[in-house]
Design an enzyme around this catalytic site. Structure first.
Site, PDB file in Angstrom:
ATOM      1  N   ARG A 224       0.844  -1.194   0.000  1.00 57.03           N
ATOM      2  CA  ARG A 224       0.000   0.000   0.000  1.00 57.03           C
ATOM      3  C   ARG A 224       0.884   1.250   0.000  1.00 57.03           C
ATOM      4  NH1 ARG A 224      -3.280  -2.731  -1.720  1.00 57.03           N
ATOM      5  NH2 ARG A 224      -5.277  -3.365  -0.839  1.00 57.03           N
ATOM      6  N   HIS A 272      -0.865   0.225  -9.842  1.00 59.22           N
ATOM      7  CA  HIS A 272      -1.557  -0.716  -8.949  1.00 59.22           C
ATOM      8  C   HIS A 272      -2.104  -1.917  -9.747  1.00 59.22           C
ATOM      9  CE1 HIS A 272      -3.795  -0.969  -4.852  1.00 59.22           C
ATOM     10  NE2 HIS A 272      -3.542  -2.172  -5.322  1.00 59.22           N
TER      11      HIS A 272
HETATM   12  P1  NDP Z   1      -1.752 -11.795   4.789  1.00 62.79           P
HETATM   13  O1  NDP Z   1      -2.706 -11.286   5.803  1.00 62.79           O
HETATM   14  O2  NDP Z   1      -1.899 -13.191   4.295  1.00 62.79           O
HETATM   15  O3  NDP Z   1      -0.258 -11.672   5.354  1.00 62.79           O
HETATM   16  C1  NDP Z   1       0.210 -10.557   6.020  1.00 62.79           C
HETATM   17  C2  NDP Z   1       1.641 -10.815   6.501  1.00 62.79           C
HETATM   18  O4  NDP Z   1       2.146  -9.593   7.058  1.00 62.79           O
HETATM   19  C3  NDP Z   1       1.707 -11.873   7.594  1.00 62.79           C
HETATM   20  O5  NDP Z   1       2.849 -12.683   7.428  1.00 62.79           O
HETATM   21  C4  NDP Z   1       1.858 -11.036   8.871  1.00 62.79           C
HETATM   22  O6  NDP Z   1       2.559 -11.668   9.911  1.00 62.79           O
HETATM   23  C5  NDP Z   1       2.671  -9.864   8.350  1.00 62.79           C
HETATM   24  N1  NDP Z   1       2.499  -8.705   9.233  1.00 62.79           N
HETATM   25  C6  NDP Z   1       1.368  -8.030   9.524  1.00 62.79           C
HETATM   26  N2  NDP Z   1       1.606  -7.052  10.412  1.00 62.79           N
HETATM   27  C7  NDP Z   1       2.940  -7.113  10.682  1.00 62.79           C
HETATM   28  C8  NDP Z   1       3.801  -6.383  11.522  1.00 62.79           C
HETATM   29  N3  NDP Z   1       3.351  -5.380  12.291  1.00 62.79           N
HETATM   30  N4  NDP Z   1       5.104  -6.718  11.558  1.00 62.79           N
HETATM   31  C9  NDP Z   1       5.569  -7.746  10.817  1.00 62.79           C
HETATM   32  N5  NDP Z   1       4.805  -8.484   9.992  1.00 62.79           N
HETATM   33  C10 NDP Z   1       3.507  -8.178   9.930  1.00 62.79           C
HETATM   34  O7  NDP Z   1      -1.789 -10.751   3.588  1.00 62.79           O
HETATM   35  P2  NDP Z   1      -1.642 -11.043   2.011  1.00 62.79           P
HETATM   36  O8  NDP Z   1      -0.350 -11.721   1.778  1.00 62.79           O
HETATM   37  O9  NDP Z   1      -2.878 -11.680   1.492  1.00 62.79           O
HETATM   38  O10 NDP Z   1      -1.630  -9.545   1.415  1.00 62.79           O
HETATM   39  C11 NDP Z   1      -0.672  -8.573   1.808  1.00 62.79           C
HETATM   40  C12 NDP Z   1      -1.045  -7.213   1.233  1.00 62.79           C
HETATM   41  O11 NDP Z   1      -0.751  -7.156  -0.155  1.00 62.79           O
HETATM   42  C13 NDP Z   1      -2.523  -6.852   1.282  1.00 62.79           C
HETATM   43  O12 NDP Z   1      -2.896  -6.408   2.573  1.00 62.79           O
HETATM   44  C14 NDP Z   1      -2.619  -5.759   0.246  1.00 62.79           C
HETATM   45  O13 NDP Z   1      -2.414  -4.494   0.857  1.00 62.79           O
HETATM   46  C15 NDP Z   1      -1.465  -6.041  -0.709  1.00 62.79           C
HETATM   47  N6  NDP Z   1      -1.945  -6.383  -2.072  1.00 62.79           N
HETATM   48  C16 NDP Z   1      -1.513  -5.633  -3.146  1.00 62.79           C
HETATM   49  C17 NDP Z   1      -1.934  -5.929  -4.436  1.00 62.79           C
HETATM   50  C18 NDP Z   1      -1.438  -5.160  -5.617  1.00 62.79           C
HETATM   51  O14 NDP Z   1      -1.916  -5.377  -6.745  1.00 62.79           O
HETATM   52  N7  NDP Z   1      -0.462  -4.266  -5.471  1.00 62.79           N
HETATM   53  C19 NDP Z   1      -2.863  -7.045  -4.706  1.00 62.79           C
HETATM   54  C20 NDP Z   1      -3.232  -7.782  -3.518  1.00 62.79           C
HETATM   55  C21 NDP Z   1      -2.798  -7.440  -2.250  1.00 62.79           C
HETATM   56  P3  NDP Z   1       1.960 -12.980  10.660  1.00 62.79           P
HETATM   57  O15 NDP Z   1       1.973 -14.067   9.616  1.00 62.79           O
HETATM   58  O16 NDP Z   1       2.920 -13.223  11.750  1.00 62.79           O
HETATM   59  O17 NDP Z   1       0.569 -12.623  11.098  1.00 62.79           O
END
Ligand code: NDP
Length: 309
Positions: A224, A272
């Protein structure tokens, strides 16, 4: 019982068509066409107008049209007790892997130089790094981060990952939590952001973090725009600490004409498109959650509201 589709700025028709194909009995309204707000129990949305859902007294579920849910959770006027779901889809996941691999390869082979040189009819060869000698760090080891890690590993990169909780992933040297952030960053010659946008991760790509990266590191932000402090990125590229960035997401989208990123020689911009949701590919899981809601069964891909993702 009805479903509401709310996606200002996007064409809702593909969604309505795909939903009706999947679930012929479903009654679907499209915002802002006239509809009975009391009938709506399930909404499917992308970037709804803030406060809108307060007007739906029987709303139980809000389904995001994509993997991110920050556009829903950032609404301070979200009704209490509503459940939120996100998309987990193989096509979306594979497309993200392809995109990040393409950006990483573009960077190590310096392909952007040749696009510019072609415009000047300039024949000039550059040295390049090989995947085997390149360390890529992925922030966020969730659905997408894991898939990207796997793809990079299969293409011979050395892969590092960072998440909130401890992971034990094959082929990824993984770190977790704030205490291990520095060690993770020291190993990230290319840093890929795939974190969800939360209070903890907003502005995380800032000068202090960039300082911990090796000299000449490259940034890929596909998560994001609000993860990135734009001014800090420009400063660290201009002073030579960072070699450049590939940005797919921005604080303001579309990126305004006057934004300095457009003309920056070391910043590659995409609008995006790293991974686009295809309605026909994801409506089955949305329709399944609609049925689960009706049957009072647990929803799939439910967001943990307290975590924010
Ligand atoms: P998930 O919810 O599956 O994974 C999120 C990961 O981030 C997890 O491993 C989590 O850790 C980690 N995380 C969250 N908060 C923290 C923190 N404070 N410190 C360290 N690690 C953290 O998300 P997705 O993989 O499905 O998607 C990720 C993002 O990708 C979406 O939220 C979206 O914003 C973006 N996206 C962008 C697109 C584009 O076209 N550019 C398309 C689709 C998505 P833990 O596993 O330990 O909980």
């Amino acid at each position: 019982m009805s479903v509401l589709v709310v996606c200002p700025g996007k064409d809702p028709e593909n969604w309505v068509k795909a939903l009706k194909n999947q679930h012929p009995g479903m009654n679907v309204y499209v915002y802002p066409e006239e509809h009975d707000t009391e009938e709506v129990e399930f909404a499917i949305t992308w970037n709804h107008p803030r406060g809108l859902f307060k007007n739906y007294p029987n709303l139980k579920v809000i389904a995001s049209m994509g993997a991110g849910v920050d556009h829903i959770l950032s609404d301070a006027a979200l009704p209490d007790n509503v459940e939120v779901t996100k998309i987990v889809d193989d096509t979306l996941t594979e497309d993200m892997g392809d995109f990040v691999l393409s950006q990483v390869m573009n960077h190590i082979r310096g392909l952007h130089h040749y696009v510019k040189n072609q415009q000047k009819k300039q024949w000039e060869k550059f040295q390049y790094k090989r995947p085997q000698n390149t360390k890529v760090g992925i922030m966020g080891l969730g659905v997408l981060g894991n898939a990207v890690a796997d793809k990079l590993h299969k293409n011979f990169f050395k892969v590092y990952g960072w998440s909130r909780t401890e992971k034990n992933c094959d082929n990824v040297t993984s770190f977790h939590g704030k205490d291990q952030l520095q060690e993770f960053l020291e190993n990230s010659e290319i840093l890929v952001c795939l974190l969800p946008l939360t209070d903890d991760t907003c502005d995380i790509l800032n000068a202090d973090l960039f300082d911990m990266l090796p000299e000449g590191a490259y940034i890929i932000n596909v998560a994001r725009g609000e993860h990135l402090v734009e001014h800090d990125l420009m400063k660290m590229i201009d002073n030579g600490h960072l070699s450049g960035a590939s940005l797919d997401v921005f604080r303001e989208e579309p990126l305004p004409d006057e934004h300095p990123f457009w003309d920056h020689p070391r910043i590659n911009i995409t609008p995006h498109i790293a991974s686009l949701t295809k309605p026909e590919s994801v409506v089955a899981q949305i329709a399944e959650n609609y049925d689960r809601m009706k049957e009072d069964e647990p929803l799939k891909n439910k967001v943990e509201m307290e975590k924010g993702y």
